[in-house]
Design a protein around this motif. Sequence first.
Motif, PDB file in Angstrom:
ATOM      1  N   GLY A 145      11.617  50.343  21.388  1.00  0.00           N
ATOM      2  CA  GLY A 145      10.752  49.445  22.138  1.00  0.00           C
ATOM      3  C   GLY A 145      11.501  48.242  22.655  1.00  0.00           C
ATOM      4  N   THR A 146      12.371  47.695  21.818  1.00  0.00           N
ATOM      5  CA  THR A 146      13.172  46.539  22.241  1.00  0.00           C
ATOM      6  C   THR A 146      14.110  46.911  23.376  1.00  0.00           C
ATOM      7  OG1 THR A 146      13.101  45.652  19.991  1.00  0.00           O
ATOM      8  CG2 THR A 146      14.797  44.777  21.457  1.00  0.00           C
ATOM      9  N   PHE A 147      14.726  48.094  23.273  1.00  0.00           N
ATOM     10  CA  PHE A 147      15.641  48.546  24.319  1.00  0.00           C
ATOM     11  C   PHE A 147      14.898  48.767  25.632  1.00  0.00           C
ATOM     12  CE2 PHE A 147      18.115  52.024  26.426  1.00  0.00           C
ATOM     13  CZ  PHE A 147      19.255  51.270  26.698  1.00  0.00           C
ATOM     14  N   ARG A 148      13.703  49.343  25.561  1.00  0.00           N
ATOM     15  CA  ARG A 148      12.896  49.547  26.758  1.00  0.00           C
ATOM     16  C   ARG A 148      12.544  48.215  27.411  1.00  0.00           C
ATOM     17  NH1 ARG A 148      10.376  53.918  23.905  1.00  0.00           N
ATOM     18  NH2 ARG A 148       8.749  52.492  23.158  1.00  0.00           N
ATOM     19  N   GLN A 149      12.218  47.252  26.589  1.00  0.00           N
ATOM     20  CA  GLN A 149      11.895  45.921  27.107  1.00  0.00           C
ATOM     21  C   GLN A 149      13.114  45.286  27.782  1.00  0.00           C
ATOM     22  OE1 GLN A 149      10.428  43.847  23.679  1.00  0.00           O
ATOM     23  NE2 GLN A 149       8.397  44.825  23.739  1.00  0.00           N
ATOM     24  N   PHE A 150      14.282  45.510  27.179  1.00  0.00           N
ATOM     25  CA  PHE A 150      15.527  44.986  27.760  1.00  0.00           C
ATOM     26  C   PHE A 150      15.782  45.609  29.132  1.00  0.00           C
ATOM     27  CE2 PHE A 150      20.198  45.425  28.273  1.00  0.00           C
ATOM     28  CZ  PHE A 150      20.526  44.077  28.381  1.00  0.00           C
ATOM     29  N   LEU A 151      15.586  46.922  29.236  1.00  0.00           N
ATOM     30  CA  LEU A 151      15.789  47.610  30.519  1.00  0.00           C
ATOM     31  C   LEU A 151      14.772  47.125  31.557  1.00  0.00           C
ATOM     32  CD1 LEU A 151      16.488  51.314  29.439  1.00  0.00           C
ATOM     33  CD2 LEU A 151      18.138  49.575  30.143  1.00  0.00           C
TER      34      LEU A 151
END
Length: 349
Positions: free
Chosen positions: A8-14
Amino acid sequence: MNNEQQKGTFRQFLERKNIEFSVQRYLIDAMSSMALGLFASLLVGTILNTLGQSLGIPFLTDVIWPFARDMTGAAIAVAVAYALKAPPFVLFSATIVGYAGNQLGGPVGAFVSAIIATELGKLVSKETKVDLIVTPTVTILSGVLVAQLIGPGIAAFMTKTGELVMVATTLQPFWMGILVSLMIGIALTLPISSAAISMMLGLAGLAGGAATAGCCAQMIGFAVMSYRDNGPGGVVAVGIGTSMLHMSNIVRNWKIWIPPILTAAITGPIATVVMKMENIPIGSGMGTSGLVGQIGTITAMNAIGRGGWPLYLNILLLHFVLPAALTLLFTFILRKMGWIKDGDLKLNL
């Protein structure tokens, strides 16, 4: 932090970096923008070079043309980076990536290198206090490295594929004339770039002539068959602009695509078998858009000593008259069958 939270954090970063792994982003948005980069460099340069050769103006042939040709990769990369919504440092650094990509891998090399370099540059953009150094460095290093690693292989593959299509068209001009005309013509109307595809494959010779015939069938075909719904303005917008304007109408009623497709299947082999028309790669996927397909045809045919008034007559017949007449005939039949009705081709112009 568990795996789901990390994802979820990585998706938010992208999302924050505006990076989206999708067909829409890379094969439609980026490729369509790539075509604009081609137009602004190689296409305009080709037109000016042709004018210079015809009118005897060395400034156009010896000065402008080499610059426009050599900077094609840079223009492609900037266009791609712009489509991917790159921040300034990434956008400006993309010029170097595109130049290297084009030199090592042709237009496709520039395209792929620009996509990877842009996305990596976006990842690090404004993430450090020395963004002035980090972002351009990451963009340039990654892009040039990609160009070196995969550029030559991509260029060889696309060249061989294009050569295969052109040789096959020469050996089987009738069937390949139909196939190439249909495929490139359909690509022109779809929300992808037929011009970019033709450039990537280097479609020239008879294959280029068939591709041009298919594109003209789509553009002139949709222009004349939609006159009842859109009037003269619609004819010009589609016939000299792009048949892509009708994509939403095709989604609503796919049957309106039948007349231009049938027309392309007829004009393609006429181009290859009867008239033996040729084109250059930059013009073969353009149809009648800005009359670039016709300019390219004149350039290609003059190069093999087949210019003059018979050529202009063939262009008029193959690129304009036949597509209009055949499409109107097929449209008349489909209207009688109730497959096409008034309003099916209405554009919001």
